[in-house]
Design an enzyme around this catalytic site. Structure first.
Site, PDB file in Angstrom:
ATOM      1  N   LYS A 143       0.814  -1.226   0.000  1.00  0.00           N
ATOM      2  CA  LYS A 143       0.000   0.000   0.000  1.00  0.00           C
ATOM      3  C   LYS A 143       0.846   1.275   0.000  1.00  0.00           C
ATOM      4  CE  LYS A 143      -4.221  -1.705   0.152  1.00  0.00           C
ATOM      5  NZ  LYS A 143      -5.081  -1.544  -1.041  1.00  0.00           N
TER       6      LYS A 143
ATOM      7  N   GLU B 205      -9.640   6.165   3.013  1.00  0.00           N
ATOM      8  CA  GLU B 205     -10.543   5.151   3.535  1.00  0.00           C
ATOM      9  C   GLU B 205      -9.699   3.937   3.859  1.00  0.00           C
ATOM     10  OE1 GLU B 205      -9.895   5.418   0.359  1.00  0.00           O
ATOM     11  OE2 GLU B 205      -9.387   3.339  -0.089  1.00  0.00           O
TER      12      GLU B 205
ATOM     13  N   SER C 278       1.868  -9.673  -1.009  1.00  0.00           N
ATOM     14  CA  SER C 278       1.556  -8.243  -0.959  1.00  0.00           C
ATOM     15  C   SER C 278       1.683  -7.636   0.439  1.00  0.00           C
ATOM     16  CB  SER C 278       0.154  -7.996  -1.497  1.00  0.00           C
ATOM     17  OG  SER C 278      -0.782  -8.792  -0.802  1.00  0.00           O
TER      18      SER C 278
END
Lengths: 268, 406
Positions: free
Chosen positions: B99, B121, B388
Site C-alpha cells: 500500500k 478510507e 503483498s
C-alpha cells in the site's frame, strides 16, 4: 412541452417561484409515500422530487442516508418507486415528478427498459447524482425517446465551459448545488448563490433550481428571490423521521413546513 | 497465444476519459468533476516531470526500502512438486504491505498541488496506516475513515494510525465496512475540496485513480521483471496476485501485459464459497454496474443494490474491483479465480511453516492458488506470487478462527 417546462412557464406567468420538495420513496415505509406526495401538492409543492433508495448514496448527508436505509429495510426497489408514481398519477395528472437517485439501479434495469417504464408510470424527469453528462449519451437517447427530462447538477466548482456543456445536455431545469458538501449541510451564502445563478442564466434559457442547505421559510424565501425554484430535502426528511411511523403525523409535519415555505416565498 | 498477443501488443488503457473498454469512467457528483480534472492534470504533468519522478524514486528507495526482494521459495516449491515459485516480497516494505508505494506517490502529488490535508478510507487498516505514515513524514494533516465494524476487528491498526497523528473517524452508515468508509471519504472530499487530497488506496474510484494508482504500484512488476530476468534469464510463465480492489495485482501484472507468454491470475476471496452469498468475488460471481465513481464488476442484487460481502481477509472484503481488472477479464488477457477462507488459511500456515514467512491473509489467497497451480506445471516453469503484505496484523483473526485466545 414537457410537464416540467409547462410547470415553470405557468409559475412564471403567475409570478410564483417553483417549490420542489424531496422525499425518499418508501421512507419510513412504502404505504406513506403516495399520500404524502398528494399532501405536499396541497401544501404548495409545484414539482415533486422522489428519491430512489440506494445502498451507497455518496452525495447524501446523514439525514437522507438514514431515510434510504429505512426504505431499503422494506426492500423498496426502483420498480416499486415507479409503481408509486403510477398510483400518484391516478390522482394527480399535472404535478411533475422527478426521480432523484444514483445510476446503478437504472444501469441494472437497462436504460431502454427504465426510460419506457418511467414514462409509462408518469415520471417527468430524472436526476442521477453520479451520472455526469460525459457518461450520459446512451441514457439520454433513451430518455429523449420518451420525452423525459434529464436534470443535471451544476456545482460551486463547475467552470463556465462545463456549465455550457451541462446546459446543452440537460433539460427541464438546472439544479444548482448551493454549497460544497452533502445534502443537508452547511450555511447558505445567498449573495454567492445569486451570483452563480445569474451566471448560469446568462448561459442558458433553462430555469435554475437551487438546493442543498435550505432548511426553513427564511432560507426558502431568500433562495426564491435569486432563483427560479427552491429544492428542499433534508429538512422535510427530518420531519418524516421524527414523526414515523404515523402517516398522518408525517403528512401534517411535512405539509406545515412546506406551507410556511410557500407562504414566505409568495410574500417576498 | 495469437489471441493473447493481439490483446497485449497495443495495450494502451485507459482512454483519455478513463475508460478500460466499457469499464472505468467518471461517475461522481458534479462538485467533484472540477477537482478530479485538477487531479488528472497534475497526475499527467508530474508523471512526465523528472524532478518529481526522481523524488519518488528516492522516497521508494530510502523510506519504503525498495527494491523489494524477489525470493525463490525453494522448500515450498519442492513440497508442491511442480513449478519454481518466486515471491515478490512486498511484505518487507516499510509499514508491511504494498500500500505504501501508492501513498508515498499520492502524498508527494498532494504536496505539489498545495493540499494541506489528506483523507483516506481503510478496511483492514493497512492503507490507513500507510496514509497516516506518509502524512507524518510530510507534515500533512490526515483523516482516515474506517467502518465501525472494522475498527473493532483491527484495534491495533487503529492505534497505529493514532500514534502516527491521524484522526480515525468511525463510519456508522450502511454495512459499516470498507465500502461505507469510501462513501464517507467521498462526502468529506466533496465538503473540503479546496484544501483536501483524497488518497484512494486501490485501483478503483473515478478516473484518474485507477490509472494513477496502477502507475504508482507498477514499480512492483517492473522490479519483478528485471529480477527474474537476472535470476533466470527468462520471463516467468505465470503471475499470481490476490484481488480485492486489485492494486497489488495490477502493480505486478501491468509491466507484463505485453508479454503474451506470461499468464496472469487474479485471486478473489471466495469467503465461505462462491455458491453461498458470503464471498467477495465480483469478477468470478458478480456482474457489471456502477459504484464509487467507476463502472466495473460488482456484488449486487437484481435491483442494483450493493450487497454485503464476506472474506476472512478484511482487505479483500469489498464489493467492487478495479475497472482494469474487469477489462482484463473480459478481454481474456487475465484469468480470475477464487480461493475460500479455509484454503487461504491453509496457505497462511504452509508458508509460515515451510518458509518462515508469515503472510497477510490477503496474500494467502494468492499463495493458496499457487498450491493448486504449481503441481500442474513442470519443474522448469516459473511462477511469481505477489506476497503483498505481512501477516502480523492477522494473527488475532487466525487465532480466533482456531479457537485460541491470545
Amino acid at each position: 412541452m414537457s410537464r416540467i417546462a409547462a410547470c415553470f412557464e405557468r409559475c412564471r406567468g403567475a409570478g410564483r417561484k417553483v417549490l420542489i420538495p424531496y422525499i425518499t420513496a418508501g421512507d419510513p415505509d412504502p404505504a406513506v409515500t403516495v399520500p404524502l406526495m398528494h399532501a405536499m401538492v396541497k401544501a404548495g409543492a409545484d414539482i415533486i422530487e422522489l428519491g430512489v433508495p440506494f445502498s451507497d448514496p455518496m452525495a447524501e448527508g446523514p439525514v437522507i442516508q438514514k431515510a434510504m436505509e429505512r426504505a431499503l429495510a422494506h426492500a423498496v426497489t426502483l420498480d416499486d418507486v415507479l409503481e408509486m408514481v403510477r398510483r400518484f398519477r391516478q390522482g394527480d395528472p399535472d404535478t411533475p415528478v422527478v426521480l432523484m437517485g444514483y445510476l446503478n439501479p437504472v444501469e441494472i434495469k437497462g436504460y431502454a427498459d427504465f426510460a419506457h417504464s418511467a414514462a409509462a408510470a408518469g415520471v417527468d424527469g430524472v436526476l442521477l447524482v453520479d451520472m455526469p453528462p460525459e457518461e450520459a449519451d446512451d441514457l439520454l437517447v433513451e430518455l429523449r425517446k420518451h420525452e423525459l427530462d434529464m436534470i443535471f447538477l451544476v456545482a460551486p466548482t463547475t467552470g463556465t465551459e462545463r456549465i455550457k456543456s451541462i446546459t446543452a445536455a440537460g433539460s427541464g431545469f438546472i439544479y444548482y448545488v448551493s454549497l460544497k458538501g452533502v445534502t443537508g449541510a452547511g450555511h447558505l451564502d445567498i449573495e454567492g448563490v445569486k451570483k452563480r445563478v445569474t451566471g448560469i442564466h446568462e448561459l442558458t434559457a433553462l430555469p435554475v433550481g437551487v438546493g442543498f442547505g435550505i432548511k426553513d421559510a427564511d432560507s426558502a424565501s431568500a433562495i426564491a428571490s435569486v432563483a427560479d425554484a427552491v429544492v428542499v430535502g433534508s429538512a422535510l426528511v427530518k420531519r418524516v423521521e421524527a414523526n414515523a411511523p404515523s402517516a398522518e403525523a408525517i403528512n401534517q409535519a411535512v405539509s406545515s413546513l412546506l406551507a410556511e415555505m410557500r407562504q414566505a416565498m409568495d410574500a417576498a | 497465444m495469437e489471441q493473447v498477443k493481439k490483446q497485449t501488443e497495443d495495450y494502451n488503457q485507459p482512454d483519455a476519459r478513463g475508460h478500460f473498454g466499457p469499464y472505468g469512467g467518471l461517475f461522481v457528483a458534479e462538485t467533484l468533476m472540477g477537482p478530479l480534472k485538477e487531479l488528472r492534470e497534475a497526475y499527467e504533468h508530474y508523471f512526465q516531470d523528472k524532478t518529481f519522478l526522481d523524488e519518488l524514486d528516492s522516497e521508494l528507495q530510502h523510506y519504503v526500502g525498495r527494491p523489494s526482494p524477489l525470493y525463490y521459495a525453494r522448500r515450498w516449491s519442492e513440497t508442491l512438486g511442480g513449478a519454481r515459485i518466486y515471491l515478490k516480497r512486498e511484505d518487507l516494505n516499510h509499514t508491511g504491505a504494498h500500500k505504501v508505494n501508492n501513498t508515498v506517490g499520492q502524498a508527494l502529488l498532494a504536496k505539489r498541488m498545495g493540499k494541506t490535508r489528506i483523507i483516506a478510507e481503510t478496511g483492514a487498516g493497512q492503507h490507513g496506516v500507510a496514509s497516516a505514515t506518509v502524512a507524518a513524514r510530510l507534515g500533512l494533516e490526515c483523516v482516515v475513515y474506517m467502518g465501525e465494524e472494522d475498527i473493532q476487528r483491527q484495534a491495533m491498526n487503529v492505534y497505529r494510525m493514532k500514534l502516527l497523528g491521524a484522526s480515525v473517524v468511525p463510519v456508522t452508515s450502511g454495512s459499516r465496512t470498507l465500502k461505507d468508509a469510501l462513501n464517507e471519504a467521498m462526502r468529506d472530499w466533496v465538503t473540503n475540496v479546496d484544501n483536501t487530497f483524497y488518497i484512494i488506496g486501490t485501483v478503483a474510484g473515478p478516473h484518474p485513480y485507477p490509472a494513477m494508482v496502477r502507475d504508482f504500484q507498477a514499480v512492483i512488476g517492473r522490479e519483478a521483471r528485471e529480477q527474474i530476468l537476472q535470476y533466470e534469464g527468462r520471463l516467468p510463465d505465470a503471475l499470481i496476485a490476490c484481488v480485492g480492489g486489485g492494486s497489488n495485482a495490477i502493480g505486478l501484472f501491468y509491466p507484463f501485459i505485453g508479454d503474451a507468454s506470461v499468464k496472469l491470475y487474479g485471486v478473489e476471496a471466495a469467503g465461505y464459497g462462491l455458491d453461498t452469498d458470503h464471498h467477495a468475488a465480483p469478477l468470478c460471481a458478480g456482474k457489471p454496474g456502477v459504484l464509487h465513481g467507476n463502472r466495473t464488476y460488482l456484488m449486487e442484487d437484481s435491483h442494483g443494490q450493493i450487497i454485503p460481502t464476506h472474506s476472512i481477509s478484511a482487505g479483500l472484503d469489498y464489493p467492487g474491483v478495479g475497472p482494469e481488472h474487469a477489462w482484463l477479464k473480459d478481454s481474456g488477457r487475465a484469468s480470475y479465480v477464487a480461493i475460500n477462507d479455509d484454503e487461504a488459511l491453509q496457505g497462511f500456515h504452509d508458508l509460515t511453516r515451510i518458509e518462515g514467512i508469515l503472510p497477510a491473509l490477503e496474500s494467502s489467497h494468492a499463495l493458496a492458488y499457487a498450491t493448486k497451480l504449481a503441481p500442474t506445471m513442470g519443474k522448469d516453469e516459473i511462477i511469481i506470487v505477489n506476497l503483498s503484505g505481512r501477516g502480523d496484523k492477522d494473527i488475532h483473526t487466525v487465532a480466533d478462527h482456531e479457537g485460541i485466545t491470545l
